[in-house]
Write a protein that holds these residues in place. Structure first.
Motif, PDB file in Angstrom:
ATOM      1  N   ALA A  81       0.833  -1.204   0.000  1.00  0.00           N
ATOM      2  CA  ALA A  81       0.000   0.000   0.000  1.00  0.00           C
ATOM      3  C   ALA A  81       0.872   1.261   0.000  1.00  0.00           C
ATOM      4  CB  ALA A  81      -0.922  -0.003   1.211  1.00  0.00           C
ATOM      5  N   LYS A  82       1.960   1.242   0.788  1.00  0.00           N
ATOM      6  CA  LYS A  82       2.836   2.408   0.852  1.00  0.00           C
ATOM      7  C   LYS A  82       3.540   2.646  -0.487  1.00  0.00           C
ATOM      8  CE  LYS A  82       6.500   4.555   3.601  1.00  0.00           C
ATOM      9  NZ  LYS A  82       7.138   5.160   2.421  1.00  0.00           N
ATOM     10  N   VAL A  83       4.027   1.578  -1.110  1.00  0.00           N
ATOM     11  CA  VAL A  83       4.741   1.720  -2.374  1.00  0.00           C
ATOM     12  C   VAL A  83       3.797   2.213  -3.471  1.00  0.00           C
ATOM     13  CG1 VAL A  83       5.990   0.483  -4.188  1.00  0.00           C
ATOM     14  CG2 VAL A  83       6.493   0.011  -1.795  1.00  0.00           C
ATOM     15  N   LEU A  84       2.576   1.680  -3.520  1.00  0.00           N
ATOM     16  CA  LEU A  84       1.597   2.136  -4.514  1.00  0.00           C
ATOM     17  C   LEU A  84       1.301   3.620  -4.342  1.00  0.00           C
ATOM     18  CD1 LEU A  84      -0.956  -0.830  -4.614  1.00  0.00           C
ATOM     19  CD2 LEU A  84       0.624  -0.144  -6.419  1.00  0.00           C
ATOM     20  N   GLY A  85       1.170   4.056  -3.081  1.00  0.00           N
ATOM     21  CA  GLY A  85       0.937   5.473  -2.831  1.00  0.00           C
ATOM     22  C   GLY A  85       2.121   6.322  -3.252  1.00  0.00           C
ATOM     23  N   ASP A  86       3.330   5.866  -2.928  1.00  0.00           N
ATOM     24  CA  ASP A  86       4.537   6.621  -3.278  1.00  0.00           C
ATOM     25  C   ASP A  86       4.707   6.754  -4.784  1.00  0.00           C
ATOM     26  OD1 ASP A  86       5.069   6.859  -0.601  1.00  0.00           O
ATOM     27  OD2 ASP A  86       6.590   5.277  -0.540  1.00  0.00           O
ATOM     28  N   LEU A  87       4.315   5.712  -5.528  1.00  0.00           N
ATOM     29  CA  LEU A  87       4.467   5.724  -6.992  1.00  0.00           C
ATOM     30  C   LEU A  87       3.266   6.339  -7.695  1.00  0.00           C
ATOM     31  CD1 LEU A  87       6.034   2.178  -7.640  1.00  0.00           C
ATOM     32  CD2 LEU A  87       7.206   4.383  -7.557  1.00  0.00           C
ATOM     33  N   GLY A  88       2.243   6.744  -6.946  1.00  0.00           N
ATOM     34  CA  GLY A  88       1.055   7.343  -7.549  1.00  0.00           C
ATOM     35  C   GLY A  88       0.231   6.371  -8.366  1.00  0.00           C
ATOM     36  N   ARG A  89       0.188   5.111  -7.941  1.00  0.00           N
ATOM     37  CA  ARG A  89      -0.517   4.088  -8.723  1.00  0.00           C
ATOM     38  C   ARG A  89      -1.864   3.673  -8.136  1.00  0.00           C
ATOM     39  NH1 ARG A  89       4.057  -0.381 -10.550  1.00  0.00           N
ATOM     40  NH2 ARG A  89       5.444   1.064 -11.676  1.00  0.00           N
ATOM     41  N   LEU A  90      -2.356   4.375  -7.104  1.00  0.00           N
ATOM     42  CA  LEU A  90      -3.620   3.970  -6.502  1.00  0.00           C
ATOM     43  C   LEU A  90      -4.787   4.078  -7.490  1.00  0.00           C
ATOM     44  CD1 LEU A  90      -3.301   5.501  -2.920  1.00  0.00           C
ATOM     45  CD2 LEU A  90      -3.151   3.096  -3.587  1.00  0.00           C
ATOM     46  N   GLY A  91      -4.649   4.905  -8.519  1.00  0.00           N
ATOM     47  CA  GLY A  91      -5.701   5.045  -9.511  1.00  0.00           C
ATOM     48  C   GLY A  91      -5.513   4.187 -10.750  1.00  0.00           C
ATOM     49  N   ASN A  92      -4.467   3.368 -10.798  1.00  0.00           N
ATOM     50  CA  ASN A  92      -4.224   2.509 -11.969  1.00  0.00           C
ATOM     51  C   ASN A  92      -5.291   1.437 -12.100  1.00  0.00           C
ATOM     52  OD1 ASN A  92      -1.846   3.962 -12.288  1.00  0.00           O
ATOM     53  ND2 ASN A  92      -0.644   2.139 -12.776  1.00  0.00           N
ATOM     54  N   ARG A  93      -5.504   0.971 -13.306  1.00  0.00           N
ATOM     55  CA  ARG A  93      -6.525  -0.039 -13.557  1.00  0.00           C
ATOM     56  C   ARG A  93      -6.219  -1.359 -12.879  1.00  0.00           C
ATOM     57  NH1 ARG A  93      -7.930  -1.563 -19.139  1.00  0.00           N
ATOM     58  NH2 ARG A  93      -9.734  -2.432 -18.053  1.00  0.00           N
ATOM     59  N   GLU A  94      -4.932  -1.694 -12.730  1.00  0.00           N
ATOM     60  CA  GLU A  94      -4.593  -2.988 -12.127  1.00  0.00           C
ATOM     61  C   GLU A  94      -4.614  -2.952 -10.593  1.00  0.00           C
ATOM     62  OE1 GLU A  94      -0.697  -0.784 -12.199  1.00  0.00           O
ATOM     63  OE2 GLU A  94      -2.345  -1.061 -13.625  1.00  0.00           O
ATOM     64  N   THR A  95      -4.680  -1.765  -9.995  1.00  0.00           N
ATOM     65  CA  THR A  95      -4.607  -1.669  -8.538  1.00  0.00           C
ATOM     66  C   THR A  95      -5.756  -2.380  -7.824  1.00  0.00           C
ATOM     67  OG1 THR A  95      -3.306   0.364  -8.631  1.00  0.00           O
ATOM     68  CG2 THR A  95      -4.485  -0.074  -6.587  1.00  0.00           C
ATOM     69  N   PRO A  96      -7.027  -2.250  -8.270  1.00  0.00           N
ATOM     70  CA  PRO A  96      -8.086  -3.027  -7.612  1.00  0.00           C
ATOM     71  C   PRO A  96      -7.846  -4.535  -7.650  1.00  0.00           C
ATOM     72  CG  PRO A  96      -9.052  -1.316  -8.981  1.00  0.00           C
ATOM     73  CD  PRO A  96      -7.583  -1.329  -9.288  1.00  0.00           C
ATOM     74  N   VAL A  97      -7.184  -5.019  -8.699  1.00  0.00           N
ATOM     75  CA  VAL A  97      -6.864  -6.447  -8.784  1.00  0.00           C
ATOM     76  C   VAL A  97      -5.847  -6.818  -7.710  1.00  0.00           C
ATOM     77  CG1 VAL A  97      -5.853  -8.244 -10.246  1.00  0.00           C
ATOM     78  CG2 VAL A  97      -7.352  -6.510 -11.252  1.00  0.00           C
ATOM     79  N   VAL A  98      -4.820  -6.000  -7.566  1.00  0.00           N
ATOM     80  CA  VAL A  98      -3.802  -6.231  -6.538  1.00  0.00           C
ATOM     81  C   VAL A  98      -4.447  -6.225  -5.154  1.00  0.00           C
ATOM     82  CG1 VAL A  98      -1.746  -5.263  -5.428  1.00  0.00           C
ATOM     83  CG2 VAL A  98      -1.919  -5.290  -7.923  1.00  0.00           C
TER      84      VAL A  98
END
Length: 411
Positions: free
Chosen positions: A134-151
């Motif tokens: 969760a921290k890495v996704l936030g740092d990279l700005g990927r929380l809105g990516n299409r694959e994030t809900p899958v992760v």
């Protein structure tokens, strides 16, 4: 008086040291977990300067750290989100279990550790670190990516699976008979089912009963309720961590948000103490003999986690680049792996050093695979034009494409 003074000095030094290590990790841009583990190794039995006076207090703080980790994790999900994820993501969860639990179980059996240790090591290699990811996704700005809900869906399945796995492991470690283990599992499943049902049907009533405009009262009620339920769950051999997770699920809305903001600093403090305590209980001299198995396990389960994420994203209709990003994101292991190993060290002491080395490797490697798996895969496919033609990749604009279901992105 002297013992109290020594304990205060040691605790002050520990907490100050954790703060400095956390700042260092933040500047470098990776998780502080490996630094906390290394600090524990340095000041534990067999380390540079073993602690004496504060060890018992740190052990209690470590237990509270595990409980708060699971409580905050539960607060991030509503019961309806959990049920939806179960319905849509269970095939990916099954693939995740087979690909990542089996290597740990096989490794334990090859090392001659026995079936109970095999069940424990399977859990160590199976569960990804929700906190690190969760921290890495936030740092990279990927929380809105299409694959994030899958992760996040895969992580939720793993978290729910812990509600079944931890009671089974606890029963096995306690030497409970087959009948006793079955009873423990039924109690666990019944408890999880009852909490989900009550949360779905009467979640607002529970939240209203706990709710308070006074931050102090809200903190005391939620923390007290969590510790009480965790203790009762442990008394029933269901696992204190699972009890805390279920309390988090039962709370929703403004209460969950308020409790989360109030408890996050406490969680961070006691979670850091937990990782230090795990390092304290591991003799650094025990790590070199298990370093090769840890490296082999880390290499194998890095590949299997990438395959898991790729498969889950493919099921969701995500294009090529998003599949690789999903796979690389799931690699990191952390808090759950250490919790499981901490439970199992009484049966197989060598699992502690192996888990420490394994988590140290993957908690450092995880953010790197999150960032670089997709560019590396793209570069390799460009070198193989025939394969690239068969498997279309996403354009660079996919990086900024919003999630199809943004409701999950806030987890």
């Amino acid at each position: 008086m002297h013992d109290t003074t020594a304990m205060l000095i040691e605790l002050g030094a520990i907490i100050l040291g954790l703060g400095l290590l956390g700042r260092l990790a933040g500047r470098v841009g990776f998780s502080p977990i490996p630094l906390y583990l290394l600090a524990g190794l340095a000041f534990g039995h067999g380390g540079i300067l073993p602690l004496q006076a504060s060890e018992e207090f740190v052990a209690t703080g470590a237990e509270i750290g595990v409980i708060l980790l699971l409580l905050l994790l539960g607060l991030e999900y509503s019961a309806s989100e959990l049920v939806t994820n179960l319905k849509t993501q269970y095939p990916s969860g099954a693939v995740d279990f087979v690909l990542n639990a089996v290597p740990g179980a096989v490794a334990a059996l090859i090392l001659g550790w026995g079936p109970v240790a095999a069940v424990a090591l399977a859990g160590v290699t199976w569960i990804s670190s929700s906190g690190v990811i969760a921290k890495v996704l936030g740092d990279l700005g990927r929380l809105g990516n299409r694959e994030t809900p899958v992760v996040l869906g895969v992580l939720v399945i793993e978290d729910l699976a812990m509600a079944v796995y931890l009671p089974i492991l606890t029963a096995l470690l306690a030497g409970v008979s087959l009948a006793g283990g079955a009873v423990t599992l039924l109690i666990s499943l019944g408890t999880v089912g009852a909490v989900l049902y009550v949360a779905l049907r009467h979640g607002r009533l529970i939240s209203r009963a706990v709710s308070s405009d006074n931050a102090e009262m809200l903190l005391l009620v939620v923390l007290g309720l969590t510790l009480l339920v965790a203790g009762l769950a442990q008394e029933l051999q269901v696992s204190a961590a699972v009890g805390a997770f279920l309390v988090g699920i039962a709370l929703s809305g403004e209460v969950a948000e308020g409790a989360s903001s109030l408890l996050t600093p406490l969680r961070d403090l006691f979670a850091a103490v937990f990782f230090v305590f795990f390092g304290l209980s591991t003799d650094p001299a025990d790590i070199p003999p298990v370093l090769v198995p840890a490296l082999l396990l880390a290499a194998a389960t890095t590949l299997t986690k990438v395959a898991t994420g790729w498969y889950a994203a493919r099921r969701a209709g995500i294009r090529g680049a998003g599949r690789w990003r999903a796979g690389g994101t799931l690699v990191a292991r952390g808090e759950f792996s250490i919790v499981i190993a901490g439970l199992a060290v009484g049966v197989e002491p060598r699992i502690g050093p192996l888990a420490t080395a394994y988590v140290l490797i993957l908690v450092v490697l995880g953010p790197l695979t999150t960032r670089y798996t997709e560019p590396l895969a793209r570069r390799l496919t460009r070198r193989r034009p025939t394969e690239a033609a068969l498997a279309p990749t996403a354009t660079d604009t996919e990086l900024a494409e919003p999630a199809a279901d943004s409701a999950h992105a806030n987890a």
